[in-house]
Design a protein around this motif. Structure first.
Motif, PDB file in Angstrom:
ATOM      1  N   THR A 206       0.829  -1.208   0.000  1.00  0.00           N
ATOM      2  CA  THR A 206       0.000   0.000   0.000  1.00  0.00           C
ATOM      3  C   THR A 206       0.860   1.254   0.000  1.00  0.00           C
ATOM      4  OG1 THR A 206      -0.180  -0.259   2.418  1.00  0.00           O
ATOM      5  CG2 THR A 206      -2.029  -1.037   1.080  1.00  0.00           C
ATOM      6  N   ASP A 207       2.022   1.214   0.657  1.00  0.00           N
ATOM      7  CA  ASP A 207       2.905   2.375   0.653  1.00  0.00           C
ATOM      8  C   ASP A 207       3.480   2.622  -0.738  1.00  0.00           C
ATOM      9  OD1 ASP A 207       4.411   4.502   2.121  1.00  0.00           O
ATOM     10  OD2 ASP A 207       6.126   3.330   1.386  1.00  0.00           O
ATOM     11  N   ASN A 249      -8.455  -5.291   0.199  1.00  0.00           N
ATOM     12  CA  ASN A 249      -7.882  -6.626   0.398  1.00  0.00           C
ATOM     13  C   ASN A 249      -6.482  -6.590   0.995  1.00  0.00           C
ATOM     14  OD1 ASN A 249     -10.041  -8.225  -0.521  1.00  0.00           O
ATOM     15  ND2 ASN A 249      -9.470  -7.882  -2.652  1.00  0.00           N
ATOM     16  N   ALA A 250      -5.932  -5.399   1.183  1.00  0.00           N
ATOM     17  CA  ALA A 250      -4.669  -5.253   1.913  1.00  0.00           C
ATOM     18  C   ALA A 250      -4.917  -5.051   3.401  1.00  0.00           C
ATOM     19  CB  ALA A 250      -3.870  -4.077   1.355  1.00  0.00           C
ATOM     20  N   PHE A 251      -6.199  -5.042   3.784  1.00  0.00           N
ATOM     21  CA  PHE A 251      -6.566  -4.793   5.175  1.00  0.00           C
ATOM     22  C   PHE A 251      -7.477  -5.865   5.753  1.00  0.00           C
ATOM     23  CE2 PHE A 251      -5.464  -0.795   3.213  1.00  0.00           C
ATOM     24  CZ  PHE A 251      -4.697  -0.157   4.178  1.00  0.00           C
ATOM     25  N   GLU A 274     -10.086  -3.603  11.098  1.00  0.00           N
ATOM     26  CA  GLU A 274      -9.278  -3.735   9.890  1.00  0.00           C
ATOM     27  C   GLU A 274      -9.915  -2.982   8.715  1.00  0.00           C
ATOM     28  OE1 GLU A 274      -8.417  -6.964  12.696  1.00  0.00           O
ATOM     29  OE2 GLU A 274     -10.303  -6.304  11.768  1.00  0.00           O
ATOM     30  N   TRP A 275     -11.218  -3.086   8.591  1.00  0.00           N
ATOM     31  CA  TRP A 275     -11.938  -2.367   7.538  1.00  0.00           C
ATOM     32  C   TRP A 275     -11.798  -0.865   7.740  1.00  0.00           C
ATOM     33  CZ3 TRP A 275     -16.085   0.988   6.848  1.00  0.00           C
ATOM     34  CH2 TRP A 275     -16.691   1.000   5.576  1.00  0.00           C
ATOM     35  N   ARG A 276     -11.901  -0.449   8.981  1.00  0.00           N
ATOM     36  CA  ARG A 276     -11.749   0.972   9.318  1.00  0.00           C
ATOM     37  C   ARG A 276     -10.361   1.480   8.914  1.00  0.00           C
ATOM     38  NH1 ARG A 276     -12.550   3.431  15.448  1.00  0.00           N
ATOM     39  NH2 ARG A 276     -12.877   5.632  14.871  1.00  0.00           N
ATOM     40  N   ASP A 277      -9.331   0.643   9.127  1.00  0.00           N
ATOM     41  CA  ASP A 277      -7.975   1.021   8.713  1.00  0.00           C
ATOM     42  C   ASP A 277      -7.888   1.198   7.198  1.00  0.00           C
ATOM     43  OD1 ASP A 277      -7.003   1.007  11.294  1.00  0.00           O
ATOM     44  OD2 ASP A 277      -6.163  -1.028  11.171  1.00  0.00           O
ATOM     45  N   PRO A 340      -0.221  -7.148  -8.343  1.00  0.00           N
ATOM     46  CA  PRO A 340      -0.532  -8.273  -7.460  1.00  0.00           C
ATOM     47  C   PRO A 340      -1.282  -7.786  -6.220  1.00  0.00           C
ATOM     48  CG  PRO A 340       1.751  -7.635  -7.199  1.00  0.00           C
ATOM     49  CD  PRO A 340       1.219  -6.834  -8.352  1.00  0.00           C
ATOM     50  N   PRO A 341      -1.952  -8.670  -5.496  1.00  0.00           N
ATOM     51  CA  PRO A 341      -2.575  -8.266  -4.244  1.00  0.00           C
ATOM     52  C   PRO A 341      -1.561  -7.542  -3.362  1.00  0.00           C
ATOM     53  CG  PRO A 341      -3.254 -10.476  -4.815  1.00  0.00           C
ATOM     54  CD  PRO A 341      -2.199 -10.096  -5.807  1.00  0.00           C
ATOM     55  N   LEU A 342      -1.929  -6.370  -2.884  1.00  0.00           N
ATOM     56  CA  LEU A 342      -1.003  -5.542  -2.108  1.00  0.00           C
ATOM     57  C   LEU A 342      -0.867  -6.041  -0.678  1.00  0.00           C
ATOM     58  CD1 LEU A 342      -2.218  -2.002  -3.241  1.00  0.00           C
ATOM     59  CD2 LEU A 342      -0.241  -3.283  -4.103  1.00  0.00           C
ATOM     60  N   LYS A 343       0.314  -5.879  -0.135  1.00  0.00           N
ATOM     61  CA  LYS A 343       0.535  -6.153   1.280  1.00  0.00           C
ATOM     62  C   LYS A 343       0.271  -4.862   2.046  1.00  0.00           C
ATOM     63  CE  LYS A 343       3.668  -9.075   2.449  1.00  0.00           C
ATOM     64  NZ  LYS A 343       4.945  -9.769   2.749  1.00  0.00           N
ATOM     65  N   GLY A 344      -0.589  -4.948   3.061  1.00  0.00           N
ATOM     66  CA  GLY A 344      -0.957  -3.773   3.829  1.00  0.00           C
ATOM     67  C   GLY A 344       0.066  -3.416   4.890  1.00  0.00           C
ATOM     68  N   PRO A 345      -0.162  -2.332   5.620  1.00  0.00           N
ATOM     69  CA  PRO A 345       0.798  -1.869   6.629  1.00  0.00           C
ATOM     70  C   PRO A 345       1.030  -2.865   7.767  1.00  0.00           C
ATOM     71  CG  PRO A 345      -1.266  -0.629   6.732  1.00  0.00           C
ATOM     72  CD  PRO A 345      -1.298  -1.415   5.481  1.00  0.00           C
ATOM     73  N   LYS A 346       0.077  -3.764   7.984  1.00  0.00           N
ATOM     74  CA  LYS A 346       0.229  -4.779   9.034  1.00  0.00           C
ATOM     75  C   LYS A 346       0.575  -6.154   8.452  1.00  0.00           C
ATOM     76  CE  LYS A 346      -2.874  -2.414  12.255  1.00  0.00           C
ATOM     77  NZ  LYS A 346      -4.129  -2.508  13.067  1.00  0.00           N
TER      78      LYS A 346
END
Length: 552
Positions: A206-207, A249-251, A274-277, A340-346
């Motif tokens: 995501t970043d 989908n990253a969250f 998680e959705w809120r993030d 590709p599916p992104l990796k989220g901050p967590k």
């Protein structure tokens, strides 16, 4: 036509199957009404009847089918010659076919012997009309005549489970969607030319997506001397093109309704931290001008117009099932690369996978006051055969398609068919019925022979994208529930209101009309006041009764 019996195969390419069969209150009597057993052939044998039988078929009209009549339409002529069943057509205007059909079903109107085509009848309608004896339970007919249908049930058990009513009957057979890429279609694409101009790689987090979108906005990657590029846009109506769908989908897990199943519990993602993030992240993009405001309201045509500005170098990124849905020209389509599916901050990373995508719309219906139920079921079952499907989708073998030898398919395997000339789908023609009898394909459209390098090959592009996403796909889809009539009515009421609220709130939170910090509790309270707990309870009860343990 020779009356010698011939057994038909069910293996060539039966694509989109749907079978909504209506019948009399007494299934035994309904099966015997019309053609006698002595006139009907053995299971899997052709012709279906020794003496010609005429049935009336009600179908939505199609602007692309120039004629449906024997001797004029290739599919009609072939089917009648094979089966000895003559079809008399009863057309409903396509624009209001569902409304008219429901009116006729409710009033006991005469709809002939078979209702065929996508009338958008769902489980709720079947449960209602079935319990009222307006449509016929068909499991006895399937058992007696369904050679191909029973094979389909065996290969795709979800189709039978998802279409079995609470009273234990089967009132219809669904269109079967064998489409690998369709079930993994919540995807995202970036502009290759922009990546090259910015000396950046395809985002994987995501970043990285944020950094890319920011560069698109600030650094004039199309080189026209203006900062007129749109970092990201989308569509309210196009194929998985909503602004939030892929990025969320990253969250968290979620389907198009914001739901998922985990540990046998149906969960509303939009109630979770998680959705809120995820909304917080999207709000950040919006605040910095990285999301096109029209992305929340565009239809598909408007989306394509925006993407094609500046000779197709106008938009940095688009959520979509595929480039054909957001770009009008092949040159532009070739200029977008899958993300590709992104990796989220967590560290969370998933791809939406619709486990129940194989279960499509109901396609065939036998009215209770119709005749020839045995003949109709045998005709439907024949339309689930492989050759019948290929003719129904692609046209006449040797004229519109052929089986190539030793060539590669779009999916990398051996090609199973090759188009000859132009694909007639959605074109004016007398070759098939434009999907009105869509059934069950033994292979997907990605089995088509690969196009030459340099050409935009939609099937290859979508297959490769789906294969990439498959690595991250979670088995968390909500099943296609089949509620009893009263519960179905209440569920549909709640779903409509909650989804309407959810869609509006997502846009408001992202663009800042509502504050995700200050207004979160209010949002949750409003959902509860609308009946969210009841909505979830109805689904959980059905899940526990029919689907518990299916995710293991």
């Amino acid at each position: 036509m020779s009356m010698k019996k011939r057994v038909y195969s069910s293996g060539v390419a039966v694509l989109v199957c749907g079978s909504l069969l209506l019948g009399a209150c007494s299934s035994d009597k309904a099966g015997q009404k019309g053609a006698s057993d002595a006139n009907v052939s053995a299971p899997g044998a052709l012709p279906i009847t020794k003496e010609k039988v005429t049935i009336t078929v009600t179908v939505p009209s199609s602007p692309t089918v120039l004629s449906w009549e024997y001797g004029k339409n290739e599919l009609t002529t072939w089917l009648e010659d094979q089966t000895n069943v003559h079809i008399k057509w009863n057309f409903y205007p396509a624009a209001d076919a569902k409304t008219k059909l429901n009116l006729e079903l409710s009033s006991g109107g005469d709809m002939g012997d078979l209702i065929m085509g996508n009338f958008s009848l769902d489980n709720s309608a079947l449960a209602t009309y079935g319990s009222q004896g307006i449509i016929r339970p068909i499991e006895d007919l399937v058992e007696k005549h369904g050679v191909n249908i029973k094979k389909m049930y065996s290969e795709y058990p979800n189709t039978k489970q998802a279409t079995s009513a609470p009273d234990g009957h089967i009132y219809g057979i669904p269109q079967v969607g064998v489409c690998y890429n369709c079930d993994r279609a919540m995807r995202f694409w970036v502009n290759k030319s922009f990546l090259k101009a910015l000396n950046m790689s395809v985002p994987t987090t995501t970043d990285e997506l944020y950094q890319y979108l920011k560069a698109v906005k600030e650094k004039d990657p199309n080189g026209n001397g203006k900062k007129d590029e749109i970092p990201m846009t989308g569509s309210k109506t196009s194929w998985f093109a909503k602004i939030d769908q892929f990025i969320m989908n990253a969250f968290t897990y979620q389907d198009p309704n914001g739901l998922y199943v985990k540990d046998d519990k149906v969960i509303a993602a939009f109630t979770t931290p998680e959705w809120r993030d995820g909304i917080r992240y999207l709000n950040k993009l919006s605040k910095e001008g990285l999301i096109d405001p029209t992305g929340f309201t565009n239809d598909e045509s408007q989306l394509k117009q925006i993407v094609e500005l500046n000779n197709g170098n106008n938009v940095g990124a688009v959520p979509s099932g595929g480039p054909h849905a957001f770009a009008a020209n092949d040159a532009t389509r070739l200029n977008y690369e899958i993300v590709p599916p992104l990796k989220g901050p967590k560290g969370f990373q998933t791809a939406y996978f619709n486990e129940f995508g194989v279960v499509g719309n109901y396609q065939f219906v036998i009215p209770a006051n119709g005749k020839h139920a045995d003949v109709v079921m045998k005709l439907i079952d024949f339309m689930y055969s492989q050759e019948s499907f290929l003719r129904s989708r692609y046209g006449v073998p040797g004229v519109n398609w052929e089986v190539p030898k030793g060539t590669t398919a779009a999916n990398g395997g051996e090609a199973k068919f090759k188009l000859i000339g132009k694909d007639l789908w959605q074109e004016p023609q007398n070759t098939h019925w434009q999907g009105a009898n869509s059934t069950w394909p033994p292979f997907g459209s990605d089995s088509r022979e690969k196009l030459p390098d340099g050409k935009f090959d939609l099937e290859k592009v979508l297959f490769d994208a789906a294969k990439l996403y498959d690595k991250y796909a979670g088995k968390v889809s909500v099943p296609k529930f089949f509620f009893e009539p009263k519960a179905a009515t209440r569920f549909n009421e709640l779903k409509t209101e909650i989804n309407k609220k959810l869609e509006a709130s997502i846009a408001d939170f992202i663009v800042g009309n509502q504050d995700i910090e200050k207004d979160w509790d209010k949002f949750q309270s409003e959902l509860k006041a609308m009946g969210l707990d009841e909505y979830m309870s109805i689904m959980q009860k059905e899940y526990d009764a029919k689907w518990k343990g299916s995710k293991k």
